[in-house]
Design a protein around this motif. Sequence first.
Motif, PDB file in Angstrom:
ATOM      1  N   GLY A   2      -5.200  55.561  71.472  1.00 27.39           N
ATOM      2  CA  GLY A   2      -5.489  55.262  72.868  1.00 27.39           C
ATOM      3  C   GLY A   2      -6.747  54.424  73.054  1.00 27.39           C
ATOM      4  N   MET A   3      -6.724  53.539  74.028  1.00 28.47           N
ATOM      5  CA  MET A   3      -7.844  52.648  74.309  1.00 28.47           C
ATOM      6  C   MET A   3      -7.916  52.345  75.795  1.00 28.47           C
ATOM      7  N   SER A   4      -9.133  52.067  76.244  1.00 24.87           N
ATOM      8  CA  SER A   4      -9.311  51.617  77.615  1.00 24.87           C
ATOM      9  C   SER A   4      -8.966  50.145  77.712  1.00 24.87           C
ATOM     10  N   VAL A   5      -8.781  49.668  78.935  1.00 22.55           N
ATOM     11  CA  VAL A   5      -8.442  48.266  79.155  1.00 22.55           C
ATOM     12  C   VAL A   5      -9.511  47.358  78.564  1.00 22.55           C
ATOM     13  N   SER A   6     -10.767  47.682  78.823  1.00 23.03           N
ATOM     14  CA  SER A   6     -11.837  46.796  78.349  1.00 23.03           C
ATOM     15  C   SER A   6     -11.922  46.809  76.829  1.00 23.03           C
ATOM     16  N   GLU A   7     -11.642  47.939  76.219  1.00 23.48           N
ATOM     17  CA  GLU A   7     -11.620  47.979  74.749  1.00 23.48           C
ATOM     18  C   GLU A   7     -10.510  47.083  74.204  1.00 23.48           C
ATOM     19  N   ILE A   8      -9.358  47.147  74.842  1.00 19.68           N
ATOM     20  CA  ILE A   8      -8.250  46.282  74.425  1.00 19.68           C
ATOM     21  C   ILE A   8      -8.650  44.816  74.563  1.00 19.68           C
ATOM     22  N   CYS A   9      -9.263  44.501  75.697  1.00 21.92           N
ATOM     23  CA  CYS A   9      -9.725  43.125  75.929  1.00 21.92           C
ATOM     24  C   CYS A   9     -10.658  42.667  74.816  1.00 21.92           C
ATOM     25  N   ASN A  10     -11.622  43.505  74.490  1.00 22.63           N
ATOM     26  CA  ASN A  10     -12.585  43.134  73.446  1.00 22.63           C
ATOM     27  C   ASN A  10     -11.906  42.951  72.103  1.00 22.63           C
ATOM     28  N   GLU A  11     -11.056  43.884  71.756  1.00 21.96           N
ATOM     29  CA  GLU A  11     -10.388  43.827  70.449  1.00 21.96           C
ATOM     30  C   GLU A  11      -9.546  42.562  70.310  1.00 21.96           C
ATOM     31  N   LEU A  12      -8.873  42.189  71.392  1.00 22.17           N
ATOM     32  CA  LEU A  12      -7.927  41.067  71.313  1.00 22.17           C
ATOM     33  C   LEU A  12      -8.513  39.758  71.822  1.00 22.17           C
ATOM     34  N   GLY A  13      -9.712  39.840  72.420  1.00 23.58           N
ATOM     35  CA  GLY A  13     -10.316  38.619  72.947  1.00 23.58           C
ATOM     36  C   GLY A  13      -9.542  38.032  74.111  1.00 23.58           C
ATOM     37  N   LEU A  14      -9.089  38.905  75.015  1.00 25.41           N
ATOM     38  CA  LEU A  14      -8.289  38.443  76.149  1.00 25.41           C
ATOM     39  C   LEU A  14      -8.958  38.834  77.462  1.00 25.41           C
ATOM     40  N   ILE A  32      -7.318  55.177  79.942  1.00 32.60           N
ATOM     41  CA  ILE A  32      -6.962  55.117  78.532  1.00 32.60           C
ATOM     42  C   ILE A  32      -5.458  54.939  78.400  1.00 32.60           C
ATOM     43  N   TYR A  33      -5.066  53.901  77.709  1.00 31.57           N
ATOM     44  CA  TYR A  33      -3.640  53.651  77.488  1.00 31.57           C
ATOM     45  C   TYR A  33      -3.237  54.069  76.080  1.00 31.57           C
ATOM     46  N   SER A  34      -2.154  54.815  76.006  1.00 29.57           N
ATOM     47  CA  SER A  34      -1.617  55.239  74.706  1.00 29.57           C
ATOM     48  C   SER A  34      -0.160  54.831  74.599  1.00 29.57           C
ATOM     49  N   ILE A  35       0.271  54.522  73.389  1.00 26.46           N
ATOM     50  CA  ILE A  35       1.674  54.146  73.229  1.00 26.46           C
ATOM     51  C   ILE A  35       2.567  55.370  73.250  1.00 26.46           C
ATOM     52  N   ASN A  36       3.800  55.131  73.587  1.00 25.31           N
ATOM     53  CA  ASN A  36       4.858  56.118  73.437  1.00 25.31           C
ATOM     54  C   ASN A  36       5.281  56.076  71.966  1.00 25.31           C
ATOM     55  N   GLU A  37       4.730  57.006  71.196  1.00 24.22           N
ATOM     56  CA  GLU A  37       4.956  56.960  69.746  1.00 24.22           C
ATOM     57  C   GLU A  37       6.415  57.159  69.382  1.00 24.22           C
TER      58      GLU A  37
END
Lengths: 109, 109
Positions: free
Chosen positions: B35-47, B75-80
Motif C-alpha cells: 500500500g502507498m499514498s498518492v504522493s508516494e506513488i507520484c514520487n516513485e514513478l515521477g508522475l 493509502i491505495y492497495s491492490i486487490n491481491e
Amino acid sequence: MPSRTVSIKPYALFFQALANQTRMQVLHLLSEKGGMSVSEICNELGLEQTHVSHNLKCLTFCGLVTPSREGKSRIYSINEQTVLPLLKVVDNHLRNYASNLFTCDVLER
Amino acid sequence: MPSRTVSIKPYALFFQALANQTRMQVLHLLSEKGGMSVSEICNELGLEQTHVSHNLKCLTFCGLVTPSREGKSRIYSINEQTVLPLLKVVDNHLRNYASNLFTCDVLER
DNA sequence: ATGTCATATGACAAGGCTGTCATATAAATC
DNA sequence: GATTTATATGACAGCCTTGTCATATGACAT
C-alpha cells in the motif's frame, strides 16, 4: 524515478488487445466452440468480415489466437494456455469485486 | 446472431483499465511494495499528482485497488486476489507467446 | 490463366481516451 | 475559522483506436 524499472509497455499493449468488445467476443466464442474460420466467426457474431479480420490480426499479433490454413479458409484457435486461465481470473473478479461493470458503458475516472 | 449471448462489455471494460502504461506502472509498484499514498506513488514513478489520481480512480472503479484513509493521505492497495494471478498469467504469456510485444510501440492490426 | 471464394490490407472519418491545467474538497493544525 | 497539506474533480486539446469502405492477395477449380 522508478527504483526498479520493469518494462511496462508490453503489459499495457497486451491488455489493450483485450480491451475491445469485438475481440473479447471472438475470444469467448473460440474458447467455447473451438477453432473457427473467419466467415464462421462473422456468422456467429453477426459482424462484417473486414471488421473481424482486422481484430483477428490484432489478437494474432499478441499471441492470443493462432491461424492455420485449411483449404481456402483460415481456422483461428485460441491460445488455451493463456486465455482460459485469464478468463477464469476475470470471471471471478467481475463477480466478486466489480459487479458495477455490468451496468455501465464507460469507465469512471 | 450470437447463439449464446454472454455479457461481453464488462470484460472489455475491465481490460481497458489495464490497457494503459500509467495504470500498469501503479499496479506493478503496489504489487511489489504494498500500500502507498498518492504522493508516494507520484514520487516513485515521477508522475504528476492529478495524473495519478485520475488513474487511481479508474483502477478503484474496476476493483483493482482499494483506498483507505490514513490522516490526510489515502493509502491505495491492490486487490491481491485478482492482480497477482493476473500478472502471473500475463508474465508467462509474454515470455512464451508474445515476446514481440517487447519491441513494438503500437499494436498491429 | 481465369473466375470464384475466403481472407487480408490500406485509408480515413468519427469517436474515445489521455494527460494537463485550473480548481475544488477534505483533514489536520494553529 | 484560516491555513496548510493531501488528494480529487472538471474541462479540454491532441492523439489513438475503431469500424467501414474500397481494394488486394491467396487458394482452389475449371
